[in-house]
Design a protein around this motif. Structure first.
Motif, PDB file in Angstrom:
ATOM      1  N   UNK A  21       6.744 -19.723  32.760  1.00  0.00           N
ATOM      2  CA  UNK A  21       6.464 -19.026  31.504  1.00  0.00           C
ATOM      3  C   UNK A  21       5.162 -19.531  30.904  1.00  0.00           C
ATOM      4  N   UNK A  22       4.952 -20.843  30.936  1.00  0.00           N
ATOM      5  CA  UNK A  22       3.719 -21.420  30.392  1.00  0.00           C
ATOM      6  C   UNK A  22       2.510 -20.957  31.190  1.00  0.00           C
ATOM      7  N   UNK A  23       2.628 -20.919  32.518  1.00  0.00           N
ATOM      8  CA  UNK A  23       1.520 -20.466  33.364  1.00  0.00           C
ATOM      9  C   UNK A  23       1.189 -19.021  33.060  1.00  0.00           C
ATOM     10  N   UNK A  24       2.221 -18.195  32.927  1.00  0.00           N
ATOM     11  CA  UNK A  24       2.004 -16.781  32.646  1.00  0.00           C
ATOM     12  C   UNK A  24       1.395 -16.596  31.265  1.00  0.00           C
ATOM     13  N   UNK A  25       1.876 -17.343  30.293  1.00  0.00           N
ATOM     14  CA  UNK A  25       1.348 -17.240  28.936  1.00  0.00           C
ATOM     15  C   UNK A  25      -0.123 -17.624  28.907  1.00  0.00           C
ATOM     16  N   UNK A  54      -7.156 -18.936  54.592  1.00  0.00           N
ATOM     17  CA  UNK A  54      -8.400 -19.631  54.933  1.00  0.00           C
ATOM     18  C   UNK A  54      -9.528 -19.213  53.984  1.00  0.00           C
ATOM     19  N   UNK A  55     -10.368 -20.177  53.620  1.00  0.00           N
ATOM     20  CA  UNK A  55     -11.500 -19.878  52.750  1.00  0.00           C
ATOM     21  C   UNK A  55     -12.552 -19.093  53.513  1.00  0.00           C
ATOM     22  N   UNK A  56     -13.089 -18.055  52.860  1.00  0.00           N
ATOM     23  CA  UNK A  56     -14.108 -17.201  53.460  1.00  0.00           C
ATOM     24  C   UNK A  56     -15.264 -17.068  52.476  1.00  0.00           C
ATOM     25  N   UNK A  57     -16.422 -17.603  52.832  1.00  0.00           N
ATOM     26  CA  UNK A  57     -17.603 -17.552  51.956  1.00  0.00           C
ATOM     27  C   UNK A  57     -18.030 -16.112  51.649  1.00  0.00           C
ATOM     28  N   UNK A  58     -17.647 -15.153  52.515  1.00  0.00           N
ATOM     29  CA  UNK A  58     -18.074 -13.771  52.316  1.00  0.00           C
ATOM     30  C   UNK A  58     -17.073 -12.942  51.512  1.00  0.00           C
ATOM     31  N   UNK A  59     -15.938 -13.527  51.149  1.00  0.00           N
ATOM     32  CA  UNK A  59     -14.962 -12.831  50.308  1.00  0.00           C
ATOM     33  C   UNK A  59     -15.315 -13.060  48.838  1.00  0.00           C
ATOM     34  N   UNK A  60     -14.875 -12.163  47.993  1.00  0.00           N
ATOM     35  CA  UNK A  60     -15.103 -12.336  46.555  1.00  0.00           C
ATOM     36  C   UNK A  60     -13.893 -13.056  45.965  1.00  0.00           C
ATOM     37  N   UNK A  61     -13.888 -14.387  46.146  1.00  0.00           N
ATOM     38  CA  UNK A  61     -12.762 -15.213  45.707  1.00  0.00           C
ATOM     39  C   UNK A  61     -13.268 -16.379  44.875  1.00  0.00           C
ATOM     40  N   UNK A  62     -12.313 -17.086  44.249  1.00  0.00           N
ATOM     41  CA  UNK A  62     -12.680 -18.208  43.393  1.00  0.00           C
ATOM     42  C   UNK A  62     -11.515 -19.166  43.243  1.00  0.00           C
ATOM     43  N   UNK A  63     -11.851 -20.364  42.789  1.00  0.00           N
ATOM     44  CA  UNK A  63     -10.856 -21.381  42.460  1.00  0.00           C
ATOM     45  C   UNK A  63     -10.851 -21.562  40.951  1.00  0.00           C
ATOM     46  N   UNK A  64      -9.645 -21.659  40.400  1.00  0.00           N
ATOM     47  CA  UNK A  64      -9.469 -21.912  38.971  1.00  0.00           C
ATOM     48  C   UNK A  64      -8.340 -22.917  38.825  1.00  0.00           C
ATOM     49  N   UNK A  65      -8.418 -23.825  37.853  1.00  0.00           N
ATOM     50  CA  UNK A  65      -7.400 -24.869  37.743  1.00  0.00           C
ATOM     51  C   UNK A  65      -5.982 -24.369  37.453  1.00  0.00           C
ATOM     52  N   UNK A  66      -5.833 -23.286  36.690  1.00  0.00           N
ATOM     53  CA  UNK A  66      -4.484 -22.906  36.244  1.00  0.00           C
ATOM     54  C   UNK A  66      -4.096 -21.444  36.421  1.00  0.00           C
ATOM     55  N   UNK A  67      -5.048 -20.546  36.549  1.00  0.00           N
ATOM     56  CA  UNK A  67      -4.680 -19.135  36.677  1.00  0.00           C
ATOM     57  C   UNK A  67      -3.850 -18.911  37.937  1.00  0.00           C
ATOM     58  N   UNK A  68      -2.850 -18.039  37.872  1.00  0.00           N
ATOM     59  CA  UNK A  68      -2.008 -17.778  39.055  1.00  0.00           C
ATOM     60  C   UNK A  68      -2.818 -17.175  40.204  1.00  0.00           C
ATOM     61  N   UNK A  69      -2.430 -17.524  41.417  1.00  0.00           N
ATOM     62  CA  UNK A  69      -3.062 -16.921  42.593  1.00  0.00           C
ATOM     63  C   UNK A  69      -2.864 -15.408  42.518  1.00  0.00           C
ATOM     64  N   UNK A  70      -3.897 -14.679  42.928  1.00  0.00           N
ATOM     65  CA  UNK A  70      -3.837 -13.220  42.878  1.00  0.00           C
ATOM     66  C   UNK A  70      -4.382 -12.628  41.590  1.00  0.00           C
ATOM     67  N   UNK A  71      -4.723 -13.484  40.618  1.00  0.00           N
ATOM     68  CA  UNK A  71      -5.302 -13.003  39.368  1.00  0.00           C
ATOM     69  C   UNK A  71      -6.737 -12.566  39.617  1.00  0.00           C
ATOM     70  N   UNK A  72      -7.101 -11.405  39.083  1.00  0.00           N
ATOM     71  CA  UNK A  72      -8.486 -10.939  39.179  1.00  0.00           C
ATOM     72  C   UNK A  72      -9.189 -11.244  37.858  1.00  0.00           C
ATOM     73  N   UNK A  87     -11.100 -12.723  42.999  1.00  0.00           N
ATOM     74  CA  UNK A  87      -9.666 -12.961  43.082  1.00  0.00           C
ATOM     75  C   UNK A  87      -9.423 -14.462  43.148  1.00  0.00           C
ATOM     76  N   UNK A  88      -8.538 -14.979  42.304  1.00  0.00           N
ATOM     77  CA  UNK A  88      -8.232 -16.412  42.314  1.00  0.00           C
ATOM     78  C   UNK A  88      -7.291 -16.700  43.485  1.00  0.00           C
ATOM     79  N   UNK A  89      -7.735 -17.572  44.409  1.00  0.00           N
ATOM     80  CA  UNK A  89      -6.892 -17.932  45.557  1.00  0.00           C
ATOM     81  C   UNK A  89      -6.904 -19.432  45.859  1.00  0.00           C
ATOM     82  N   UNK A  90      -7.469 -20.217  44.933  1.00  0.00           N
ATOM     83  CA  UNK A  90      -7.562 -21.655  45.182  1.00  0.00           C
ATOM     84  C   UNK A  90      -7.540 -22.402  43.848  1.00  0.00           C
ATOM     85  N   UNK A  91      -7.369 -23.712  43.912  1.00  0.00           N
ATOM     86  CA  UNK A  91      -7.392 -24.577  42.732  1.00  0.00           C
ATOM     87  C   UNK A  91      -8.715 -25.326  42.682  1.00  0.00           C
ATOM     88  N   UNK A  92      -9.169 -25.605  41.510  1.00  0.00           N
ATOM     89  CA  UNK A  92     -10.426 -26.290  41.295  1.00  0.00           C
ATOM     90  C   UNK A  92     -11.116 -25.603  40.139  1.00  0.00           C
TER      91      UNK A  92
END
Length: 126
Positions: A21-25, A54-72, A87-92
């Protein structure tokens, strides 16, 4: 003994519910965040991300400390107006003061390859 196990299970379920719930909020309340973006080094190409893909430098992806994976999110450079949706797919990132790590392709679209970092605004995409 039975009541003790039930208490432990109930406590664990409650903790998980509070965590999710906290993550979603947080994800919903993030309307706009400002900070510094960086991008991944080439040495991470093919390495597993926190989401398992797997990380792909050519994909439009990013790392975020708390946003849920799959968040655009829309990442915008306020100094140039350039923007990219990722698209968030990693932490950092794990460097103080930075709010997002981008793939090289996303960083290129923001015109930040030479500098390595850039001021950005992050906005959730519905």
């Amino acid at each position: 003994m039975g009541a003790s196990k039930r208490f432990i299970r109930t406590s664990c379920a409650a903790a998980l519910l509070i965590f999710f719930s906290a993550s979603h909020a947080f994800a919903i309340d993030i309307e706009i965040r400002e900070g510094v973006a960086s991008f991944y080094s080439d040495r991470f190409q093919g390495s597993p991300t926190a989401s398992g893909e797997p990380f792909d430098q050519q994909a439009l992806t990013a790392a975020h400390p708390t946003l849920p994976f799959g968040t655009k999110v829309l990442v915008t450079r306020p100094d140039t107006g350039q923007e990219v949706e990722v698209l968030i797919n990693d932490r950092g990132p794990f460097v103080k003061g930075r709010i997002i790590d981008l793939s090289k392709r996303a960083a290129r679209q923001l015109g930040m390859i030479r500098r390595g970092v850039a001021p950005v605004m992050i906005t959730l995409v519905d």
